[in-house]
Scaffold this motif. Structure first.
Motif, PDB file in Angstrom:
ATOM      1  N   LEU B 412      23.476  41.418  54.474  1.00 35.36           N
ATOM      2  CA  LEU B 412      24.264  42.241  55.238  1.00 35.36           C
ATOM      3  C   LEU B 412      25.677  42.764  54.930  1.00 35.36           C
ATOM      4  O   LEU B 412      25.856  44.150  54.917  1.00 35.36           O
ATOM      5  CB  LEU B 412      25.012  41.060  56.267  1.00 35.36           C
ATOM      6  CG  LEU B 412      25.386  42.575  57.880  1.00 35.36           C
ATOM      7  CD1 LEU B 412      24.979  42.989  58.244  1.00 35.36           C
ATOM      8  CD2 LEU B 412      25.343  41.407  58.876  1.00 35.36           C
ATOM      9  N   GLU B 457      17.328  50.912  61.239  1.00 30.55           N
ATOM     10  CA  GLU B 457      17.192  49.573  61.641  1.00 30.55           C
ATOM     11  C   GLU B 457      18.170  49.962  63.908  1.00 30.55           C
ATOM     12  O   GLU B 457      19.336  49.692  63.293  1.00 30.55           O
ATOM     13  CB  GLU B 457      18.910  48.245  61.278  1.00 30.55           C
ATOM     14  CG  GLU B 457      17.577  47.422  60.646  1.00 30.55           C
ATOM     15  CD  GLU B 457      18.444  46.956  59.230  1.00 30.55           C
ATOM     16  OE1 GLU B 457      17.806  45.521  59.583  1.00 30.55           O
ATOM     17  OE2 GLU B 457      18.540  47.056  58.276  1.00 30.55           O
ATOM     18  N   ASP B 461      19.438  43.984  65.737  1.00 26.44           N
ATOM     19  CA  ASP B 461      19.310  43.167  64.642  1.00 26.44           C
ATOM     20  C   ASP B 461      19.964  43.213  64.182  1.00 26.44           C
ATOM     21  O   ASP B 461      20.135  43.749  62.398  1.00 26.44           O
ATOM     22  CB  ASP B 461      17.809  43.835  63.443  1.00 26.44           C
ATOM     23  CG  ASP B 461      17.557  42.991  62.737  1.00 26.44           C
ATOM     24  OD1 ASP B 461      17.810  41.762  62.644  1.00 26.44           O
ATOM     25  OD2 ASP B 461      17.381  43.525  61.549  1.00 26.44           O
ATOM     26  N   GLU B 462      21.488  42.836  64.751  1.00 26.74           N
ATOM     27  CA  GLU B 462      22.937  43.318  63.969  1.00 26.74           C
ATOM     28  C   GLU B 462      22.832  42.720  62.589  1.00 26.74           C
ATOM     29  O   GLU B 462      23.553  42.576  62.000  1.00 26.74           O
ATOM     30  CB  GLU B 462      23.937  43.313  64.939  1.00 26.74           C
ATOM     31  CG  GLU B 462      24.767  42.060  64.971  1.00 26.74           C
ATOM     32  CD  GLU B 462      25.876  41.920  65.903  1.00 26.74           C
ATOM     33  OE1 GLU B 462      26.354  41.170  65.570  1.00 26.74           O
ATOM     34  OE2 GLU B 462      26.380  42.765  65.935  1.00 26.74           O
ATOM     35  N   SER B 463      22.235  41.115  62.433  1.00 25.57           N
ATOM     36  CA  SER B 463      22.763  40.227  61.655  1.00 25.57           C
ATOM     37  C   SER B 463      21.587  39.264  61.054  1.00 25.57           C
ATOM     38  O   SER B 463      20.539  40.206  60.921  1.00 25.57           O
ATOM     39  CB  SER B 463      23.805  39.435  62.426  1.00 25.57           C
ATOM     40  OG  SER B 463      23.098  38.367  62.902  1.00 25.57           O
TER      41      SER B 463
END
Ligand code: HEM
Lengths: 330, 481
Positions: B412, B457, B461-463
């Motif tokens: 990330l 994305e 599915d932020e992290s």
């Protein structure tokens, strides 16, 4: 100041100017790019090592930790900028940042060398500064400022690579104006209210225009790969600068508590550091909240740069000192 | 109220708080610098406006307290909803991804390879050397780096909440103050400052200033200030003695007493035996007392320190500069015509700052948490999956060597650094597998592709919350309000 220390300092200053020109040339002559970049890096390493030696020599001469006045902190700042650039270029292979990092270091050297002799001389400390806390409190702050400068400047390159020329030029002009206000405040007797207005006015107007014009894209210049790279570099610098700023502020609190019995007194410079800290906290959360574009984040890093400049040099030179005014000499 | 738990609100609140503190940094604050300073700086009219708007006491204004309150609520709500629950996910085992799933990762490559387990061993060692923790299952492996970095938000936010608690305890139970005390005088706590909601109590003992002195550098600049203090019980019994100096306070019964400033207060002199007190004012490095004699002439007493002689000057309106008349010390009087001037005593005052801060231990714990938390946030959390498998489907061109090595990963933070890292691994694998450029090795996508890929994305599915995007079951509560 001893001959030796002077020689080291001058070598470092000269190297930063030289590496600037070599890096500029490397961007101009695409054929010799690799060679010139290597030379630029080499000169920078020489500068970094001699500056390290100069700072150590100064510490030995003064018999104390060599970070007690504005001149010494500028040396540290230049040292951190050079060191951070060298580290970044190792892990990212970035060269374009080279001339900007050299320029920043050279500007700080110049600023330092213009300071009056009383700053260059090694002078005894005022009672408030006689403490081992000084060496715990100040270095993380100076290094964090350097990281934030680099973050802002990487943001500039990000904007360039993303073709946001209008916003970029606005931002650069803003920083130059802000820096000019600081210089005028340090070296001339210009009315500080006027300079405060200049700093604040330029920052406000510049920020608004830069954001407003973010949609103006010069498509021919867009280099997505490069933009992504410098966005990442900018974030990296902040990711390292932020914990350092946190440590600096908190150790400052511990020191103040130890010496005066209160860890926070809303002293102007203290408050300003808190403003900077809050802004970078906002930056970090903007990153988490993924809707923010890289260009917007670059502009947030640019605002951060202005706030850092204000915290580090602005408050003393623009007459807003307070408790921490030993950074001041007039 | 989903908005209360949103990060958007956090950013807005942080920005507003920053702006408020900025105004407070620019405008002198009454609590620190006094009202006179504000009037002096802005003039009476502007000062009145600033005072009426609460800008001169901005850190106690309802607006500022509201911001802090909202930040707290926001942080608690957000932490409950999305920060703390993620801790549980850290314990769940990582899934082993297969070829197709690896192909969806932001950075990935597919290399033709023999079905040879030694390649996997090579990858494993390569990653381990770079700090990855590795799990292996048959022909697949999953590697993780910087998992501890995932604790950053939890630890930081707990730290911030603890800080708030510490500050609150202090503000409700603590007290503080400053008092200049003459040598021989006493410091008690009746006129200390405390908040409106105060529920603490003041000590009954007091502190006597026995002596106080200044030590100078050879240049005459002050080096250190010292004050000898005795803690005395209400009935007069001495309880504790100590000499304090800047950076070296006295602590007794939860109260700390600090040396915070120092000055010469007044001069006791006698004119032919008649005593007189002359108040001293600081003039740069020296102190001076002024005694008007008649219209247009004045006697000036100049003192540098307690041990140096007092110099006596005369100044008349028609003189350019004062004239030095005589010097005197505590043992050596000066004779001015028929008058014998004797210096009886140079009396210093020591500036004592005191405070009782019962929330301090909590605050210090908070500082520890915050420092550790923000340091952890600098660590990027990274994953790499590798899997060796036969071609995915019938109509897929079979690799010359029979199998494919799928390799992919994500990070990330510090994405480009990660991309370079994996590119390095892939290049070495090609060497290892002797793949020449132009062979059917599918290269990892260029950064441009990665960027567009990342752009696509979904924010959901932020992290890197696990289980992975493929494993179903949990969907991290990350939707924005
Ligand atoms: C006041 C309201 C705040 C809220 C609602 C909030 C919310 C959040 C959220 C949702 C995350 C992401 C967690 C995750 O990805 O698992 C986060 C991360 C973080 N927050 Fe906050 N936060 C607040 C204030 C602050 C402040 C004042 C700081 C100051 C240091 C801070 C420091 C951090 C750090 C260091 C991280 C980790 C960032 C990273 O991993 O890159 N937060 N916060």
């Amino acid at each position: 100041m001893s001959e030796l220390q002077l020689a080291f300092t001058n070598t470092a200053g000269l190297s930063s100017v030289m590496s600037f020109w070599v890096f500029v040339a490397s961007n101009g002559f695409s054929k010799r790019k690799e060679l010139l970049t290597k030379i630029g890096l080499g000169v920078m390493i020489v500068g970094f090592l001699s500056l390290t030696a100069a700072i150590i020599a100064r510490g030995i001469e003064a018999q104390r930790f060599p970070l007690a006045n504005l001149y010494e902190s500028l040396l540290w700042f230049a040292w951190a900028v050079m060191g951070a650039y060298l580290a970044l270029s190792r892990s990212y292979g970035i060269n374009q940042l080279g001339w900007i990092a050299s320029l920043t270091a050279a500007t700080m050297f110049l600023y330092g060398s213009w300071l009056p002799a009383s700053q260059h001389d090694i002078t005894p400390l005022v009672p408030a500064l006689v403490s081992y806390w000084r060496q715990i409190h100040v270095p993380p702050l100076i290094v964090s400022y350097a990281m934030f400068f680099l973050a802002g400047l990487s943001g500039f390159i990000q904007l360039y690579r993303a073709g946001r020329l209008f916003s970029l030029i606005t931002a650069v002009v803003t920083v130059v104006l802000a820096l000019t206000a600081v210089m005028l405040g340090t070296f001339t007797a210009t009315d500080t209210t006027l300079l405060q207005l200049m700093f604040a006015g330029a920052s406000l107007i510049g920020t608004v225009i830069a954001f407003a014009k973010l949609d103006t894209v010069d498509k021919a210049r867009v280099d997505i790969r490069g933009a992504e790279l410098y966005d990442d570099v900018s974030y990296r610098c902040i990711a390292i600068g932020f914990p350092l700023l946190t440590i600096g502020i908190i150790t400052g609190g511990l020191w103040a508590n130890h010496a005066w019995g209160t860890y926070w007194s809303w002293d102007p410079k203290e408050s300003m550091a808190l403003v900077t800290w809050l802004s970078y906290a906002a930056y970090i959360h903007l990153r988490i909240h993924r809707e923010c574009s890289a260009e917007k984040l670059s502009l947030v890093a640019f605002i951060g740069l202005l706030l850092t400049l204000m915290t580090y040099l602005g408050f003393n030179s623009l007459g807003l000192g307070g408790l921490h005014s030993y950074g001041k000499f007039k | 109220m989903p908005i209360l738990a949103s990060v958007k609100l956090t950013v807005v609140l942080l920005a507003l708080t920053a702006a408020t503190v900025l105004v407070g940094a620019w405008c002198p604050q009454e609590a620190q610098q006094g009202r006179e300073k504000i009037i002096e700086q802005f003039g009476a009219d502007t000062a009145k406006i600033l005072i009426d708007c609460g800008i001169t006491d901005i850190f106690h204004s309802p607006w500022f307290l509201l911001l802090i309150g909202l930040l707290t609520v926001n942080m608690v709500a957000c932490s409950m909803q999305r920060v703390f629950p993620k801790l549980r996910l850290l314990k769940q085992p990582l899934p082993f991804l297969k070829g197709k799933e690896i192909g969806k990762l932001p950075v990935n490559a597919r290399l033709p390879s023999a079905n040879d387990a030694s390649i996997l061993v090579y990858v494993e060692q390569w990653l381990r050397k770079r700090g990855f923790k590795i799990k292996r299952q048959d022909n697949c492996l999953v590697a993780e780096y910087g998992k501890i970095g995932r604790l950053a938000p939890t630890i930081t936010h707990i730290g911030l909440l603890t800080l708030l608690l510490g500050v609150t305890v202090t503000s409700w139970c603590g007290f503080s103050g400053f008092k200049p005390v003459l040598a021989g005088g006493a410091l008690s706590f009746e006129d200390s400052e405390h908040s409106k909601l105060w529920i603490g109590k003041l000590p009954r003992w007091y502190v006597r200033v026995d002596t106080t002195r200044r030590e100078d550098h050879p240049s005459g600049d002050p080096k250190q200030w010292y004050t000898h203090l005795t803690v005395v019980s209400p009935d007069g019994t001495p309880l504790k003695e100590q000499e304090i100096s800047v950076n070296n306070p006295l602590s007794y019964d939860g109260v700390d007493i600090y040396q915070s400033s120092w000055g010469l207060d007044h001069l006791l002199v006698s004119f032919n035996g008649k005593p007189r007190q002359l108040d001293l004012r600081q003039m740069g490095k020296t102190y001076a007392a002024f005694l008007p004699l008649d219209e247009g002439s004045i006697l000036i007493f100049s003192v540098r320190g307690q041990k140096t002689p007092v110099r006596i000057f005369a100044k008349r309106a028609d003189w350019d500069a004062p004239k030095l008349l005589a010097e005197m010390t505590e043992n050596k009087p000066a004779q001015l015509g028929a008058v014998t001037l004797r210096c009886e005593q140079i009396v210093p005052a020591t500036g004592l700052q005191y405070k009782c801060d019962p929330g301090l231990p909590i605050t210090y714990v908070a500082f520890g948490f915050i420092i550790i938390g923000v340091m952890l946030a600098a660590i990027p959390h990274r994953h790499v999956w590798v899997c060796m498998a036969p071609p995915p489907s019938e109509n897929f061109p079979p690799a010359a060597a029979g199998h494919y090595l799928y390799i992919g990963g994500r990070s990330l933070k510090a994405k480009v650094g990660f991309q370079r890292l994996l590119d390095g691994l892939i290049a070495q694998l090609k060497d290892e597998l002797r793949i020449n450029p132009g062979d059917d090795a599918e290269k990892s996508p260029k950064i441009d592709d990665v960027v567009s890929e990342l752009g696509k994305e979904p924010a959901k599915d932020e992290s890197l919350a696990f289980p992975s995007p493929v494993a179903s079951g949990h969907s991290p509560a990350t939707g924005e309000g």
